[in-house]
Design a protein around this motif. Structure first.
Motif, short mmCIF file in Angstrom:
data_model
loop_
_atom_site.label_atom_id
_atom_site.label_comp_id
_atom_site.label_asym_id
_atom_site.label_seq_id
_atom_site.Cartn_x
_atom_site.Cartn_y
_atom_site.Cartn_z
N GLN A 24 0.84 -1.20 0.00
CA GLN A 24 0.00 0.00 0.00
C GLN A 24 0.87 1.26 0.00
OE1 GLN A 24 -2.68 0.29 3.30
NE2 GLN A 24 -3.55 2.23 2.62
N LEU A 25 1.93 1.26 0.81
CA LEU A 25 2.82 2.41 0.85
C LEU A 25 3.50 2.63 -0.51
CD1 LEU A 25 4.45 1.91 4.35
CD2 LEU A 25 2.88 3.74 3.68
N LYS A 26 3.90 1.55 -1.15
CA LYS A 26 4.53 1.66 -2.47
C LYS A 26 3.55 2.21 -3.50
CE LYS A 26 8.13 -1.84 -1.93
NZ LYS A 26 8.64 -3.14 -2.39
N ASP A 27 2.29 1.73 -3.43
CA ASP A 27 1.27 2.23 -4.35
C ASP A 27 1.02 3.72 -4.14
OD1 ASP A 27 1.02 -0.30 -5.43
OD2 ASP A 27 -0.81 -0.80 -4.31
N GLU A 28 0.94 4.13 -2.87
CA GLU A 28 0.74 5.55 -2.56
C GLU A 28 1.91 6.38 -3.05
OE1 GLU A 28 -0.10 6.10 1.59
OE2 GLU A 28 -1.81 4.72 1.54
N ARG A 29 3.13 5.86 -2.87
CA ARG A 29 4.33 6.55 -3.34
C ARG A 29 4.27 6.74 -4.86
NH1 ARG A 29 9.48 3.11 -3.26
NH2 ARG A 29 8.23 2.18 -4.90
N ASP A 30 3.92 5.68 -5.58
CA ASP A 30 3.84 5.76 -7.04
C ASP A 30 2.79 6.77 -7.48
OD1 ASP A 30 5.84 3.87 -7.19
OD2 ASP A 30 4.46 2.20 -7.57
N GLN A 31 1.65 6.77 -6.80
CA GLN A 31 0.58 7.72 -7.13
C GLN A 31 1.03 9.16 -6.88
OE1 GLN A 31 -2.97 7.18 -4.81
NE2 GLN A 31 -4.23 8.37 -6.21
N LEU A 32 1.73 9.39 -5.78
CA LEU A 32 2.22 10.73 -5.49
C LEU A 32 3.28 11.17 -6.49
CD1 LEU A 32 2.39 10.58 -1.60
CD2 LEU A 32 0.84 11.98 -2.97
N ARG A 33 4.13 10.25 -6.91
CA ARG A 33 5.13 10.58 -7.93
C ARG A 33 4.47 10.99 -9.23
NH1 ARG A 33 9.80 5.94 -7.10
NH2 ARG A 33 10.88 6.97 -5.38
N GLN A 34 3.41 10.27 -9.62
CA GLN A 34 2.69 10.62 -10.85
C GLN A 34 2.04 11.99 -10.71
OE1 GLN A 34 -0.05 7.41 -11.58
NE2 GLN A 34 1.54 6.01 -12.30
N GLN A 35 1.49 12.26 -9.54
CA GLN A 35 0.84 13.55 -9.31
C GLN A 35 1.86 14.69 -9.37
OE1 GLN A 35 -1.29 13.75 -5.62
NE2 GLN A 35 -2.23 15.70 -6.08
N VAL A 36 3.02 14.49 -8.78
CA VAL A 36 4.07 15.50 -8.83
C VAL A 36 4.53 15.72 -10.26
CG1 VAL A 36 6.48 15.96 -8.19
CG2 VAL A 36 4.86 15.19 -6.45
N ALA A 37 4.69 14.64 -11.01
CA ALA A 37 5.11 14.77 -12.41
C ALA A 37 4.07 15.56 -13.21
CB ALA A 37 5.32 13.39 -13.03
N LEU A 39 1.87 17.79 -12.01
CA LEU A 39 1.89 19.18 -11.58
C LEU A 39 3.11 19.92 -12.14
CD1 LEU A 39 0.71 18.78 -7.88
CD2 LEU A 39 -0.58 19.76 -9.79
N ASN A 40 4.25 19.24 -12.19
CA ASN A 40 5.44 19.85 -12.78
C ASN A 40 5.22 20.15 -14.26
OD1 ASN A 40 7.14 20.07 -10.55
ND2 ASN A 40 7.90 17.99 -10.78
N GLN A 41 4.52 19.24 -14.94
CA GLN A 41 4.22 19.45 -16.35
C GLN A 41 3.31 20.66 -16.52
OE1 GLN A 41 1.96 16.28 -18.15
NE2 GLN A 41 2.77 16.70 -20.19
N LEU A 42 2.30 20.79 -15.67
CA LEU A 42 1.40 21.94 -15.75
C LEU A 42 2.15 23.24 -15.47
CD1 LEU A 42 -1.79 20.59 -13.93
CD2 LEU A 42 -1.46 20.96 -16.38
#
Length: 55
Positions: A24-37, A39-42
């Motif tokens: 679960q922690l790894k899944d949350e980490r991956d989701q947060l990384r995608q969200q950061v990517a 937001l950086n793109q925006l």
């Protein structure tokens, strides 16, 4: 000059994590990384267009 303090030995903290919790922690980490990517793109798109970034 300040007072010298004796060095304390390094302490190690051991933590137990169940496999399902780790997954679960790894899944949350991956989701947060995608969200950061995303937001950086925006932000980069807004910067290139000369618009102030708004969240």
């Amino acid at each position: 000059m300040g007072t010298l303090m004796p060095a304390t030995p390094t302490q190690t903290l051991y933590v137990s994590v169940r496999r399902d919790e780790l997954r679960q922690l790894k899944d949350e980490r991956d989701q947060l990384r995608q969200q950061v990517a995303h937001l950086n793109q925006l932000l980069e798109q807004a910067r290139l267009q000369g618009k102030p970034a708004s969240l």
